[in-house]
Enzyme design. Structure first.
Site, short mmCIF file in Angstrom:
data_model
loop_
_atom_site.label_atom_id
_atom_site.label_comp_id
_atom_site.label_asym_id
_atom_site.label_seq_id
_atom_site.Cartn_x
_atom_site.Cartn_y
_atom_site.Cartn_z
N ASP A 85 61.22 46.87 65.06
CA ASP A 85 59.91 46.39 65.54
C ASP A 85 59.10 47.60 66.02
O ASP A 85 59.59 48.41 66.81
CB ASP A 85 60.17 45.41 66.70
CG ASP A 85 58.95 44.60 67.08
OD1 ASP A 85 58.03 44.50 66.26
OD2 ASP A 85 58.94 44.05 68.20
N HIS A 86 57.88 47.73 65.56
CA HIS A 86 56.98 48.81 66.00
C HIS A 86 57.55 50.22 65.89
O HIS A 86 57.54 50.98 66.87
CB HIS A 86 56.53 48.58 67.45
CG HIS A 86 55.61 47.42 67.61
ND1 HIS A 86 54.31 47.43 67.16
CD2 HIS A 86 55.81 46.20 68.14
CE1 HIS A 86 53.75 46.26 67.42
NE2 HIS A 86 54.64 45.49 68.00
N GLU A 137 50.78 47.57 59.89
CA GLU A 137 49.82 46.87 60.76
C GLU A 137 48.43 47.43 60.58
O GLU A 137 48.22 48.64 60.52
CB GLU A 137 50.25 46.96 62.24
CG GLU A 137 49.29 46.21 63.17
CD GLU A 137 49.88 45.91 64.55
OE1 GLU A 137 51.11 45.74 64.67
OE2 GLU A 137 49.08 45.84 65.51
N GLY A 226 52.82 39.19 68.92
CA GLY A 226 52.25 38.65 70.16
C GLY A 226 52.08 37.15 70.16
O GLY A 226 51.06 36.63 70.61
N ASN A 268 56.26 36.65 65.55
CA ASN A 268 57.06 37.41 66.50
C ASN A 268 57.04 36.78 67.89
O ASN A 268 55.95 36.57 68.46
CB ASN A 268 56.49 38.83 66.66
CG ASN A 268 56.71 39.69 65.44
OD1 ASN A 268 57.10 39.20 64.37
ND2 ASN A 268 56.48 40.98 65.59
N ILE A 269 58.22 36.52 68.41
CA ILE A 269 58.33 35.90 69.74
C ILE A 269 59.37 36.65 70.56
O ILE A 269 60.54 36.73 70.17
CB ILE A 269 58.69 34.41 69.61
CG1 ILE A 269 57.57 33.66 68.88
CG2 ILE A 269 58.96 33.79 70.99
CD1 ILE A 269 57.91 32.24 68.47
P1 13P Z 1 55.22 38.31 72.59
O1 13P Z 1 55.07 39.28 73.73
O2 13P Z 1 54.04 37.40 72.49
O3 13P Z 1 56.50 37.56 72.61
O4 13P Z 1 55.20 39.18 71.23
C1 13P Z 1 56.33 39.84 70.78
C2 13P Z 1 56.07 40.72 69.62
O5 13P Z 1 55.04 40.68 68.98
C3 13P Z 1 57.13 41.66 69.21
O6 13P Z 1 56.68 42.57 68.26
#
Ligand code: 13P
Length: 324
Positions: A85-86, A137, A226, A268-269
């Protein structure tokens, strides 16, 4: 597995694959249990914060163990992707590819447009040699997530997406349409207030921007970061048991459900699972101040996260039964 087939099916089927972050054993157990019970494909995400907290080697072998755990739970053919992630540099993405991740994100969204394309292309060229898929992204999300901080959001410009996707060669594209990282997604001045409950009502996502992007890139996998909804029942439990989270607010679930039916095929959560965990821990410790065995509060926290993940899979993303 990588995300290629998962996304193709999700786009066709009008649902989204859950992308859940994990940082510890309880979170991973809860994710796998929820996915095994609902037969949902899943993307296990490792952020830079998770790597610092738990160690990349340990996380990678935990994910491998998770596949075996899933089978033990009776999920014959688990569909699990291990995703960075990222990722913010080519070197980091390369190290994850070399290390056995099946998917990586290169987040060049804070760079100038041409530099974002060049960096993404470099990662794609490397990752594709190993059949690892790449998420890129375009557009900037506001909010705080581990090391990723942005004050303001900039919606993705639909007129850029064809050029970006074609020239970078990315397999999926994270876009900005108003979601943001963390438990405080919207400032009170961006919201209205429900007169009955006093709670903040957030502004709607920019579905017009999403529709334009879909028109430009039909069938191309779109990702929403997010996307926690910040369940108010967890915020209430936290606040009632010594916490202090005023005006925490997220993206309403009905909007995510609507997005999942479109080209959005990865949602993503992370924050919602943190809230479920913290609410359960605070409640146990408030009710039993003498408790000192972590299993007695991490256990209930894990159960609460299973409930949360199953709810997301069945009620929000629609991915249940898609990995029989
Ligand atoms: P949240 O902070 O809304 O859970 O988003 C997580 C996210 O986007 C991880 O990349």
């Amino acid at each position: 597995m990588n995300t290629r087939e998962m996304f193709a099916k999700a786009v066709d089927g009008g649902y989204a694959i859950p992308a859940f972050n994990f940082n510890n054993m309880e979170q991973l157990q809860a994710i796998i249990k929820a996915c095994a019970e609902t037969k949902s494909p899943v993307i296990l995400q490792v952020s830079s914060g998770a790597r610092k907290y738990a160690n990349q080697t340990l996380l990678r072998y935990m994910a491998e163990g998770a596949v075996e755990y899933a089978k033990e739970l009776g999920w014959e053919h688990p569909q699990i992707c291990l995703h960075l992630d990222h990722g913010d540099t080519f070197e980091l993405c390369k190290s994850c590819v070399d290390f056995g991740f099946s998917s990586v994100m290169i987040d060049g969204s804070s760079l100038p447009y041409e530099e974002n394309i060049a960096l993404t292309k470099k990662v794609v060229e490397y990752a594709h040699q190993y059949d690892v898929t790449v998420e890129a992204e375009l557009g900037v999300l506001a909010g705080v997530e581990d090391d990723v901080v942005a004050e303001e959001s900039h919606y993705t410009k639909p007129e850029e997406v064809i050029d970006f996707a074609t020239r970078s060669g990315c397999d999926s594209l994270a876009i900005s349409i108003g979601t943001s990282h963390g438990a405080y997604k919207f400032k009170p001045e961006q919201c209205t207030r429900d007169p009955q409950t006093g709670r903040l009502v957030p502004p709607p996502l920019a579905f017009d921007v999403l529709a334009e992007i879909e028109k430009k890139l039909p069938g191309f996998p779109i990702v929403l970061h997010g996307s926690s909804s910040v369940p108010q029942e967890y915020v209430d439990i936290i606040n009632a048991n010594g916490g202090n989270m005023p005006d925490a607010v997220g993206v309403p679930e009905d909007q995510l459900r609507k997005a999942a039916k479109s080209a959005v095929c990865k949602i993503n959560i992370d924050s919602d699972s943190r809230l479920a965990f913290t609410a359960a821990v605070r409640k146990v410790l408030a009710e039993k101040p003498g408790e000192f065995d972590p299993r007695k509060y991490c256990g209930p926290a894990r159960d609460e996260m299973v409930k949360l993940y199953k709810h997301k899979i069945i009620e929000v993303l629609g991915s249940d039964g898609k990995a029989e």
